[in-house]
Design a protein around this motif. Structure first.
Motif, PDB file in Angstrom:
ATOM      1  N   ARG A 131       0.780  -1.264   0.198  1.00 24.30           N
ATOM      2  CA  ARG A 131      -0.002  -0.036   0.021  1.00 24.30           C
ATOM      3  C   ARG A 131       0.858   1.259   0.034  1.00 24.30           C
ATOM      4  NH1 ARG A 131      -3.327  -3.540  -0.664  1.00 24.30           N
ATOM      5  NH2 ARG A 131      -2.848  -2.465  -2.547  1.00 24.30           N
ATOM      6  N   ARG A 132       0.181   2.357  -0.019  1.00 27.03           N
ATOM      7  CA  ARG A 132       0.467   3.680   0.560  1.00 27.03           C
ATOM      8  C   ARG A 132       1.278   4.443  -0.702  1.00 27.03           C
ATOM      9  NH1 ARG A 132      -0.442   5.050   6.259  1.00 27.03           N
ATOM     10  NH2 ARG A 132      -1.808   3.290   6.908  1.00 27.03           N
ATOM     11  N   SER A 162      -2.221   6.213  -7.055  1.00 27.19           N
ATOM     12  CA  SER A 162      -2.830   5.374  -6.358  1.00 27.19           C
ATOM     13  C   SER A 162      -4.414   5.550  -6.738  1.00 27.19           C
ATOM     14  CB  SER A 162      -2.971   5.740  -4.714  1.00 27.19           C
ATOM     15  OG  SER A 162      -3.661   6.764  -4.309  1.00 27.19           O
ATOM     16  N   GLY A 208      -8.046   2.260   0.000  1.00 26.95           N
ATOM     17  CA  GLY A 208      -7.043   2.524   1.215  1.00 26.95           C
ATOM     18  C   GLY A 208      -8.009   2.623   2.384  1.00 26.95           C
ATOM     19  N   ARG A 234       4.829   1.261   0.511  1.00 20.81           N
ATOM     20  CA  ARG A 234       3.722   0.067   0.528  1.00 20.81           C
ATOM     21  C   ARG A 234       4.042  -1.104   0.940  1.00 20.81           C
ATOM     22  NH1 ARG A 234       1.982   1.883  -5.716  1.00 20.81           N
ATOM     23  NH2 ARG A 234       4.312   2.008  -5.569  1.00 20.81           N
ATOM     24  N   GLN A 289      -0.700  -1.296  -6.468  1.00 23.94           N
ATOM     25  CA  GLN A 289      -1.796  -0.846  -5.859  1.00 23.94           C
ATOM     26  C   GLN A 289      -2.621  -1.915  -5.284  1.00 23.94           C
ATOM     27  OE1 GLN A 289      -2.095   2.244  -6.077  1.00 23.94           O
ATOM     28  NE2 GLN A 289      -0.759   2.592  -7.628  1.00 23.94           N
TER      29      GLN A 289
END
Length: 459
Positions: free
Chosen positions: A2-3, A158, A189, A377, A459
């Motif tokens: 993530r992120r 994202s 998210g 991520r 992603q």
């Protein structure tokens, strides 16, 4: 994972020699032959068949955070660590879970196969379909999506940013199509009141729509999402601790080896990340009876796929003393796919640190030249922000099966598992063994690498 978006390092460098001031007071490195002999104490015990067998067990079904399948994986992992003599703890934490909705997408009067994006809001929108590129702010400055449905390509930013950008520009819904073959499972998210309904479709279907729009044909689309929602769930981290065996010479330092045991919906997650968990289990077995003067912690994290929730929970649970004592965190995520590229180390800031230097040196000794780059991520991120040297070990570019039902055992390479286990195992033992200081500087530093992107984007 993530992120943060991937940021390529546009540098060219070669292997460097010498010791910076921060390491000036450390003992000199052992001769290469002696180092290799010590590496072999670990390497010769690593058995990729053991890793493969654990992947087979863990990837028998998806391990979505908060589900019974994830809990069964947690119990399996804890039992394995315990069988090797480790002090174990199962650490629970709560999170808000998204209930998958019922979705319907129609192009004109024809249904279009689609998937939901986690945390997409419920809602229905009908309107003209408009191609909005990657849905960056620059892309949306050149197209009118107000009151329309935005067709967007995956990549660069994202999913959440794509949806927020399109919503801010007036779009009533967003359809994101994959940039690699196959279906697309993704997340926004976290819930956000500014989101509009968003779904995903395959690369093939997306490109057909883009081609039709490019020919000047108007397309009417309908996106309908119902039944999605938020509920409170519990996930768990598994913690296994090996205390120093050399109590009278203990360094009071800690090294952490991590991986995440959850997977995305619909994917057995053989590579993502049963491979990292199984490699951690094998290294725990190998290191269990080795003499050490440093505490070793193996941690497998829950709910990584929902935003690194487990690793943030774990780091938040650490005292400041523990944070100060951790000299390195090695995160293994997706380390076994036959279809992925070379093994690369990634740090959050793109800078070398103790973990990358020691691992690069171990790679040279074991026959693998490692490079490094900048990427978040994965579960090394919370450690970085807590001031702890940390790096992600992953193959790049990613395999095409990433986050799909095809991320299965038959795609796993025992050779790649062995390579990663040898490098991480040798580097960890160089920190933990009694004859060297934990922050000993390697003679070989990794080279920075210029990657345009992780294949498909994390992603």
């Amino acid at each position: 994972m993530r992120r943060k978006p991937f940021i390529a390092l546009l540098m060219a460098a070669s292997l460097t020699m010498g010791v910076p001031a921060a390491y000036a007071k450390e003992a000199p490195t052992l001769p290469s032959q002696a180092q290799q002999a010590l590496d072999n104490k670990i390497i010769k015990k690593i058995n990729s068949d053991n890793i493969y067998d654990d992947i087979a067990h863990l990837s028998s079904e998806p391990r979505i955070a908060g589900t019974e399948a994830e809990w069964e994986a947690v119990q399996y992992i804890e039992s394995k660590f315990s069988s090797y003599g480790y002090q174990t703890e199962i650490q629970p934490f709560t999170f808000e879970s998204y209930q998958e909705p019922t979705i319907s997408v129609r192009i004109g009067d024809k249904p279009l196969a689609s998937s939901s994006l986690t945390y997409t809001p419920n809602g229905e929108a009908t309107g003209e379909l408009v191609y909005a590129g990657l849905a960056t702010e620059a892309d949306l400055a050149d197209v009118d999506v107000s009151g329309k449905i935005a067709l967007v390509k995956r990549g660069d930013i994202s999913f959440a940013d794509k949806v927020l950008n399109a919503a801010q520009a007036g779009a009533t819904a967003v359809i994101i199509y994959n940039n690699v073959p196959g279906s697309l499972a993704g997340t926004l998210g976290a819930p956000n009141d500014d989101f509009v309904p968003a779904v995903s479709i395959t690369q093939e279907e997306g490109e057909k729509l883009v081609s039709t729009l490019a020919e000047g044909q108007a397309i009417s689309a309908t996106v309908n999402i119902t039944g999605g929602g938020i509920s409170q769930q519990t996930s768990h981290n598994v913690i296994a601790v090996k205390e120093p065996t050399q109590k009278n010479k203990a360094t009071d330092q800690i090294v952490v080896v991590g991986a995440h045991h959850d997977s995305v919906p619909g994917s057995p997650g053989a590579n993502d990340d049963a491979s990292g968990v199984a490699t951690s289990l094998e290294l725990a077995r190998v290191l269990a009876n080795m003499p050490t003067d440093t505490e070793i912690r193996f941690v497998t994290f829950g709910a990584e796929e929902l935003g690194l929730l487990g690793s943030y929970a774990y780091v938040d649970s650490l005292s400041q003393d523990e944070r100060d004592r951790i000299v390195g965190m090695f995160q293994m995520d997706m380390v076994g796919s036959r279809d992925a590229g070379e093994l690369v180390m990634f740090t959050v800031d793109g800078e070398k640190n103790t973990v990358t230097d020691l691992s690069a040196a171990a790679g040279v000794r074991t026959g693998t030249a490692l490079t490094y780059g900048q990427e978040g991520r994965s579960d090394h991120v919370p450690f970085h922000y807590a001031g702890i040297p940390a790096a992600l070990f992953i193959h790049n570019p990613l395999e095409p099966w990433y986050h799909t039902p095809e991320d299965s055992l038959d795609k796993i390479s025992k050779e790649k598992l062995q390579e990663t286990a040898e490098i991480v195992g040798a580097a960890v033992y160089q920190i933990a063994r009694p004859d060297t200081p934990a922050l000993e500087k390697s003679k070989v530093s990794p080279k920075p690498v210029d990657y345009e992107k992780m294949a498909g984007g994390l992603q």
